[in-house]
Write an enzyme that holds these catalytic residues in place. Sequence first.
Site, PDB file in Angstrom:
ATOM      1  N   CYS A 115       1.188  -1.166   0.086  1.00 60.51           N
ATOM      2  CA  CYS A 115      -0.223   0.084   0.009  1.00 60.51           C
ATOM      3  C   CYS A 115       0.850   1.582  -0.409  1.00 60.51           C
ATOM      4  CB  CYS A 115      -0.752  -0.020   1.712  1.00 60.51           C
ATOM      5  SG  CYS A 115      -2.638  -0.959   1.127  1.00 60.51           S
TER       6      CYS A 115
HETATM    7  N1  LIG Z   1      -2.311  -6.906   1.056  1.00 62.68           N
HETATM    8  C1  LIG Z   1      -3.791  -5.844   1.575  1.00 62.68           C
HETATM    9  O1  LIG Z   1      -2.912  -5.827   2.703  1.00 62.68           O
HETATM   10  C2  LIG Z   1      -4.955  -4.767   1.196  1.00 62.68           C
HETATM   11  C3  LIG Z   1      -4.604  -3.790   1.859  1.00 62.68           C
HETATM   12  C4  LIG Z   1      -5.373  -2.702   1.839  1.00 62.68           C
HETATM   13  C5  LIG Z   1      -6.237  -3.022  -0.195  1.00 62.68           C
HETATM   14  N2  LIG Z   1      -5.216  -3.655  -1.052  1.00 62.68           N
HETATM   15  C6  LIG Z   1      -5.663  -3.774  -2.294  1.00 62.68           C
HETATM   16  O2  LIG Z   1      -6.207  -4.990  -2.989  1.00 62.68           O
HETATM   17  C7  LIG Z   1      -5.537  -5.243  -4.110  1.00 62.68           C
HETATM   18  C8  LIG Z   1      -5.039  -7.006  -3.808  1.00 62.68           C
HETATM   19  O3  LIG Z   1      -4.190  -6.832  -2.856  1.00 62.68           O
HETATM   20  P1  LIG Z   1      -3.308  -8.025  -2.599  1.00 62.68           P
HETATM   21  O4  LIG Z   1      -2.257  -7.473  -1.429  1.00 62.68           O
HETATM   22  O5  LIG Z   1      -4.249  -9.098  -2.065  1.00 62.68           O
HETATM   23  O6  LIG Z   1      -2.212  -8.824  -4.060  1.00 62.68           O
HETATM   24  P2  LIG Z   1      -2.199 -10.111  -4.271  1.00 62.68           P
HETATM   25  O7  LIG Z   1      -1.189  -9.636  -5.236  1.00 62.68           O
HETATM   26  O8  LIG Z   1      -1.462 -10.995  -2.441  1.00 62.68           O
HETATM   27  O9  LIG Z   1      -3.305 -11.074  -4.499  1.00 62.68           O
HETATM   28  C9  LIG Z   1      -3.897 -10.820  -5.052  1.00 62.68           C
HETATM   29  C10 LIG Z   1      -4.628 -12.017  -6.775  1.00 62.68           C
HETATM   30  O10 LIG Z   1      -4.748 -11.005  -7.579  1.00 62.68           O
HETATM   31  C11 LIG Z   1      -4.366 -12.265  -8.301  1.00 62.68           C
HETATM   32  N3  LIG Z   1      -5.292 -12.114  -9.727  1.00 62.68           N
HETATM   33  C12 LIG Z   1      -3.971 -11.098 -10.787  1.00 62.68           C
HETATM   34  N4  LIG Z   1      -4.861 -11.427 -11.516  1.00 62.68           N
HETATM   35  C13 LIG Z   1      -5.929 -12.092 -11.259  1.00 62.68           C
HETATM   36  C14 LIG Z   1      -7.436 -11.629 -12.909  1.00 62.68           C
HETATM   37  N5  LIG Z   1      -7.143 -11.235 -13.833  1.00 62.68           N
HETATM   38  N6  LIG Z   1      -7.988 -12.655 -12.570  1.00 62.68           N
HETATM   39  C15 LIG Z   1      -7.586 -13.684 -11.226  1.00 62.68           C
HETATM   40  N7  LIG Z   1      -7.276 -12.966  -9.884  1.00 62.68           N
HETATM   41  C16 LIG Z   1      -5.740 -12.577 -10.980  1.00 62.68           C
HETATM   42  C17 LIG Z   1      -3.274 -13.054  -8.296  1.00 62.68           C
HETATM   43  O11 LIG Z   1      -3.243 -14.179  -8.655  1.00 62.68           O
HETATM   44  C18 LIG Z   1      -3.188 -12.502  -6.820  1.00 62.68           C
HETATM   45  O12 LIG Z   1      -3.443 -14.111  -6.401  1.00 62.68           O
HETATM   46  C19 LIG Z   1      -4.326  -3.785  -4.017  1.00 62.68           C
HETATM   47  O13 LIG Z   1      -5.122  -3.040  -4.871  1.00 62.68           O
HETATM   48  C20 LIG Z   1      -3.809  -3.405  -2.873  1.00 62.68           C
HETATM   49  O14 LIG Z   1      -3.954  -2.486  -3.067  1.00 62.68           O
HETATM   50  C21 LIG Z   1      -4.190  -4.718  -0.312  1.00 62.68           C
END
Ligand SMILES: NC(=O)c1ccc[n+]([C@@H]2O[C@H](COP(=O)([O-])OP(=O)(O)OC[C@H]3O[C@@H](n4cnc5c(N)ncnc54)[C@H](O)[C@@H]3O)[C@@H](O)[C@H]2O)c1
Length: 401
Positions: free
Chosen positions: A243
Site C-alpha cells: 500500500c
Molecule cells: N494486502 C493488503 O493488506 C491490502 C490492503 C488494502 C488494499 N489492498 C489492495 O487490494 C488489492 C490486492 O492486493 P493483495 O495484497 O491482495 O494482492 P495479492 O497480489 O496478494 O493478491 C491478488 C491476487 O490476484 C490474482 N490475480 C491477478 N490477476 C488476476 C486475474 N486477472 N484474475 C484473477 N485473479 C488475478 C493474483 O494471482 C493474486 O493471487 C490491491 O489493489 C491492493 O492495493 C491490499
Amino acid sequence: MRAVEVGHEVVGFDVNTTRVDLLASGRSFVDDVSDGDAAAAVGSGRFVPTVDPARLAGFDVAVVTVPTPLRDGAPDLGHVEEAARILAPHVREGCCVILESTTYPGSTEEIFIPLLEAGSGLTAGRDFRVGYSPERIDPSNRTWGFRNTPKLTSGVDRASAEAVAEFYGELVDDVVPVPGTREAELAKLLENTYRHVNIALVNELAIFCNELGIDVWSVLDAAATKPFGFMRFEPGPGVGGHCLPIDPSYLSWQVRRSLGRTFRFVEIANDVNDHMPDYVVSRVTAHLNRDKKPVNGSTVLLLGLTYKRNSRDVRHSPAMMVAERLQKLGANLLAADPHLEAADVPGGITLVDCTDDQLGAADLIVVLTDHDALDWAAVERHAPRVFDTRNRLAAGVADRL
Ligand SMILES: NC(=O)c1ccc[n+]([C@@H]2O[C@H](COP(=O)([O-])OP(=O)(O)OC[C@H]3O[C@@H](n4cnc5c(N)ncnc54)[C@H](O)[C@@H]3O)[C@@H](O)[C@H]2O)c1
C-alpha cells in the site's frame, strides 16, 4: 472466508495455480486467515478455489481484488482490465460487480465498466449493478479486522449503491455508503496518503533528533499525551507492503495527468521515506566505525526482514533494501525472521535463529522488524551492539533510530 461463513456459495477464482492448489488443500497464504479457517471453508462445500473461468458462470455478486501495482512510476491497471475481461462474459442482468482494488478516482467508471459492458453486451446501472468498495485490511492487526472495520461502499447509480451496501451489510458490522465511486476510490487513497505523509514527518524528525541529541521516541511519547489534535505515527527504516510505497503515487500520478500539477506532499513523503533505508545504513556504518570496523567483512545480524511486525509479507520491505545495500558494501549478512523460510530470503543472506550464540557472534545487530516471536530478552543481553530502528528495546538500553 466471511462470505462462506454467512452462508454464501463462494468461488475463489485466481490465475495463480499455486495459490489455488494451496487453498483447495485447506491451507492459507494470507497472514490473517489460518489454515483452520481455509480448511473449514473448503470443508463446508461452499468454497471452491479454482483457476477455471467457467466456474464464474451464474454469479450473483463478484468481488474483484486483483493487484494494482506501479509500472515505471505509473499505475498499472492491467490486472483489473484482465479480470474485467474474464468476468464480462458471465455478467447477467441483475448481477452485481464490485471492485475492491486500490486505484485512482475514475478507474471503476472509465476502465472497469467499459470492459464489463463490452464483454457482456449489457449496460452498467440499467442492466447490472457496479460499485467500488475499497479493501481496508491492516494485515496482522488483531483489533481491527475485516468484520469490525467500517466498509465504504459506493455504486454507479442508486440501485448499484444499494446492492453493494446490502451485500457487505451481511458481512461486516458497519457499512458506510459514499455518494459516488470516485469519492470512495479517493477516500482509500487519502487514507494511505495520510499515513504515508505522517510517517515521513516522524522519519524526518527522527533524523534531525539524532543530530540534535534529542530522543525522538520520548518526544513522541510526550506529544501523544495530547488527547486531541495529535495522532501518533512511528518512525522506522522506511515503508513497505503493497500500500504505502504505491498508493500515494496513484494519487500524485492522477493529479499530474489530469491537472498538470504536482502533489507536493506525496512527492516529499516519497522522498523522505524512500531515503530511510540509506539512512539506516549510514547509522550502521557509524556504529561499526565507532568499533573501528569497516562494513566490508563485518558480520551484521538483521532482526526481521518483512515490512511489518508479525507478518510474512516481504513486498517492498525496507528491511530488504537495507540488506541489499549492506550486502553491496560487503557485509557478512545474517538474518533472523521467524516468519520466513530460507527460500524467501535473497541469496547471500543466511537465515539463522535468534539465539544467544548468533547474537553474540555478530559485530552489529540491527532491529528492522520487531516480530513478537523474536527473543527480545536475549537481544537485550547484547544491547551494546544493537541498533534498534523500531523502538523495541527500552530507552537507554540500545541505540535507537
Ligand atoms: N494486502 C493488503 O493488506 C491490502 C490492503 C488494502 C488494499 N489492498 C489492495 O487490494 C488489492 C490486492 O492486493 P493483495 O495484497 O491482495 O494482492 P495479492 O497480489 O496478494 O493478491 C491478488 C491476487 O490476484 C490474482 N490475480 C491477478 N490477476 C488476476 C486475474 N486477472 N484474475 C484473477 N485473479 C488475478 C493474483 O494471482 C493474486 O493471487 C490491491 O489493489 C491492493 O492495493 C491490499
